[in-house]
Design an enzyme around this catalytic site. Structure first.
Site, PDB file in Angstrom:
ATOM      1  N   SER A  68      93.160  13.283 -53.081  1.00 42.06           N
ATOM      2  CA  SER A  68      93.847  13.369 -54.259  1.00 42.06           C
ATOM      3  C   SER A  68      95.462  13.671 -54.311  1.00 42.06           C
ATOM      4  CB  SER A  68      93.242  14.127 -55.526  1.00 42.06           C
ATOM      5  OG  SER A  68      93.099  15.350 -55.035  1.00 42.06           O
ATOM      6  N   ASP A 101      94.211  23.871 -63.311  1.00 41.92           N
ATOM      7  CA  ASP A 101      94.474  23.088 -62.136  1.00 41.92           C
ATOM      8  C   ASP A 101      95.942  23.609 -61.494  1.00 41.92           C
ATOM      9  OD1 ASP A 101      95.011  21.425 -60.038  1.00 41.92           O
ATOM     10  OD2 ASP A 101      95.256  19.545 -61.177  1.00 41.92           O
ATOM     11  N   HIS A 152      97.013  20.366 -57.816  1.00 46.36           N
ATOM     12  CA  HIS A 152      97.765  19.322 -58.116  1.00 46.36           C
ATOM     13  C   HIS A 152      99.239  19.610 -58.677  1.00 46.36           C
ATOM     14  CE1 HIS A 152      93.618  17.858 -57.983  1.00 46.36           C
ATOM     15  NE2 HIS A 152      94.129  17.007 -57.155  1.00 46.36           N
TER      16      HIS A 152
END
Ligand SMILES: *[C@@H]1O[C@H](CO)[C@@H](O)[C@H](O)[C@H]1NC(C)=O
Ligand SMILES: *[C@@H]1O[C@H](CO)[C@@H](O)[C@H](O)[C@H]1NC(C)=O
Ligand SMILES: *[C@@H]1O[C@H](CO)[C@@H](O)[C@H](O)[C@H]1NC(C)=O
Ligand SMILES: *[C@@H]1O[C@H](CO)[C@@H](O)[C@H](O)[C@H]1NC(C)=O
Ligand SMILES: *[C@@H]1O[C@H](CO)[C@@H](O)[C@H](O)[C@H]1NC(C)=O
Ligand SMILES: *[C@@H]1O[C@H](CO)[C@@H](O)[C@H](O)[C@H]1NC(C)=O
Ligand SMILES: *[C@@H]1O[C@H](CO)[C@@H](O)[C@H](O)[C@H]1NC(C)=O
Ligand SMILES: *[C@@H]1O[C@H](CO)[C@@H](O)[C@H](O)[C@H]1NC(C)=O
Length: 442
Positions: free
Chosen positions: A167, A414, A417
């Protein structure tokens, strides 16, 4: 709403169900895998949203002052090229430096880029501070030019790029497309069933850009349902390449490869068609070989494929990306609420990232040394400059307005990312520098 609940409830239950016996470290990354997975499943909603209109109207004026264009010709940066290149060639390590304030701000907005996943659209999700978008990477001994999308697309006429990995590769490709969208909107021409692999086309330039989801790069059976719940251990085939990406390899002129975090999850290792060991599988009576073993094996298989392929692509190998969870892991209240970058030397890589990066450097070095004429392998060593950007993650703002209803809401963070726009945009400046001045960096 359902998605949010899913995100918050599953990790806890699977933590108790599957991982009681694992060391905390291993457990955290097994769960991190669930996070990856959830990020994917949540992304499905995005593609059914209509793209925002009228992007073109604001583009030209919103482009910050890029270097002037030079006529097409030799592949080099526009401007004072020989002087700068030489400078760069002899003295400059573009991956060592510091982040310095930059008032020019980001190259695209929360509204101008329709490929941006909602989880990375920190501004739209309500992140209150915006200081994190006013920094640029300053290599110690030279200047790094900002990616010039017009120049890039002009160079890439009829060419094809692929971003291959997990990702984080998807995060990276979205940054690139957002930057390119100042010049032309990408047309999505393919996606797989789960929207993890995609392909776009830039019609005016006949430029094709792909992202291929292959979190191990090698053969793997992954038993996770759409909620990220694993029904069985990952089976990893350490001596088999993942054909998902190699089957398409011949069609790519440029490939950006980077993986890492998935190797930390529980997995059974296979070699020579037998089980050779595992990573964090207590009770299985198998030899614990560690993630180091599978990561090194995988990179060897990958580099062996690249260096022996008849197809000569230019390959950028991206080093591991550090996460910035503080005071806990992602599932145990870890957060990343800093609003300023670190200075060089203020923060150390976590052990696991250090181990991974060392394996990457060793295997890259071997591959680059042993490779035949015509193999173009470049190290995209983003680890350290990314380490300094704890401020560049979504944190709680991976969801839309997480504190709108309850200021004290407990929200999943998060810290892995990157926000878009954000520090990951710089990775493309570095790609561009390697692309046009690449000969200068071994
Ligand atoms: C261009 O080169 C000249 C000398 O060759 C130098 O003085 C000048 O600073 C350079 N400009 C840039 C932007 O690198
Ligand atoms: C999102 O982008 C729009 C258009 O550029 C801008 O006006 C707005 O302030 C941005 N939102 C945030 C929260 O920064
Ligand atoms: C791109 O491909 C077209 C069609 O094959 C060809 O006419 C054109 O010259 C190519 N342009 C470049 C820059 O390779
Ligand atoms: C587009 O590029 C491909 C190569 O990537 C080439 O085969 C094709 O002819 C090009 N098409 C046009 C219309 O230029
Ligand atoms: C697999 O086979 C190769 C060659 O036959 C051998 O060198 C290697 O040690 C074997 N690996 C394992 C884990 O058995
Ligand atoms: C564990 O494996 C070894 C060799 O593979 C075997 O000799 C031993 O009986 C196994 N132990 C158990 C508890 O299954
Ligand atoms: C970050 O969060 C922690 C724990 O909630 C808090 O103690 C700290 O003051 C916060 N830091 C900033 C810069 O907001
Ligand atoms: C949030 O927590 C603070 C301190 O714990 C409390 O004073 C406040 O009333 C809470 N706010 C809401 C909206 O629950």
């Amino acid at each position: 709403m359902l998605k949010e609940m899913r995100f918050e409830s599953k990790p806890v239950s699977s933590f108790h169900k599957h991982n009681r016996l694992l060391v905390k470290f291993a457990a955290s990354f097994l769960l991190l895998g669930l996070a990856f997975r959830l990020f994917y499943s949540d992304s499905i909603g995005l593609s059914v949203e209509p793209p925002p209109l009228a992007d073109h109207e604001t583009e030209p004026s919103s482009v910050p002052s890029f270097p002037p264009q030079t006529p097409p010709g030799p592949v080099d940066f526009p401007g004072n090229s020989s002087q700068t290149s030489q400078n760069v060639a002899v003295k400059c390590d573009i991956f060592t430096g510091d982040w310095v304030p930059d008032s020019s701000g980001p190259r695209y907005t929360n509204e101008s880029c329709h490929v941006m996943e909602s989880h990375q659209n920190c501004m739209k999700n309500g992140r209150p501070d915006s200081g994190y978008i006013y920094w640029r990477w300053k290599p110690r001994d030279c200047e790094l030019r900002k990616f010039n999308p017009q120049r890039f697309l002009a160079l890439m006429r009829n060419k094809s790029w692929a971003f291959v990995g997990d990702s984080i590769s998807r995060n990276h490709v979205q940054s690139l497309i957002c930057i390119l969208s100042q010049v032309e909107q990408a047309v999505e021409v393919y996606h797989d069933k789960e929207y993890r692999s995609k392909r776009w086309h830039f019609p005016s330039y006949n430029f094709t850009l792909s992202v291929i989801w292959t979190p191990f790069l090698i053969g793997a059976d992954i038993f996770e349902d759409m909620n990220g719940v694993s029904t069985s251990e990952i089976q990893l085939y350490l001596d088999k390449i993942d054909k998902t990406w190699t089957n398409q390899y011949n069609s790519f002129d440029y490939v950006v490869i980077g993986v890492g975090k998935w190797f930390l999850k529980t997995a059974i290792y296979h070699e020579n068609n037998t089980v050779s060991g595992c990573h964090s599988c207590p009770g299985k009576n198998l030899t614990e070989l560690g993630f180091e073993y599978s990561y090194r094996s995988a990179l060897r298989v990958v580099f062996n494929f690249i260096t022996h392929s008849d197809h000569k692509a230019s390959v950028f190998f991206r080093t591991t990306t550090p996460d910035h969870f503080e005071n806990g892991e992602w599932f145990s209240g870890g957060h990343c609420n800093r609003s300023l970058p670190f200075k060089e030397g203020e923060v150390d890589l976590k052990d696991v990232d250090n181990v991974m990066r060392n394996i990457e450097l060793e295997e890259f070095e071997k591959a680059a040394k042993g490779s035949e004429e015509g193999v173009n392998l470049k190290l995209l060593d983003t680890t350290h400059l990314s380490l300094l950007r704890s401020d560049g993650h979504p944190g709680p703002y991976r969801q839309f307005q997480p504190f709108a209803k309850d200021k004290n809401a407990t929200v999943q963070n998060d810290c892995l990312h990157w926000c878009l726009p954000g520090p990951i945009d710089t990775w493309n400046d570095l790609v561009m520098e390697l692309l046009v001045n690449g000969d200068k960096y071994r």
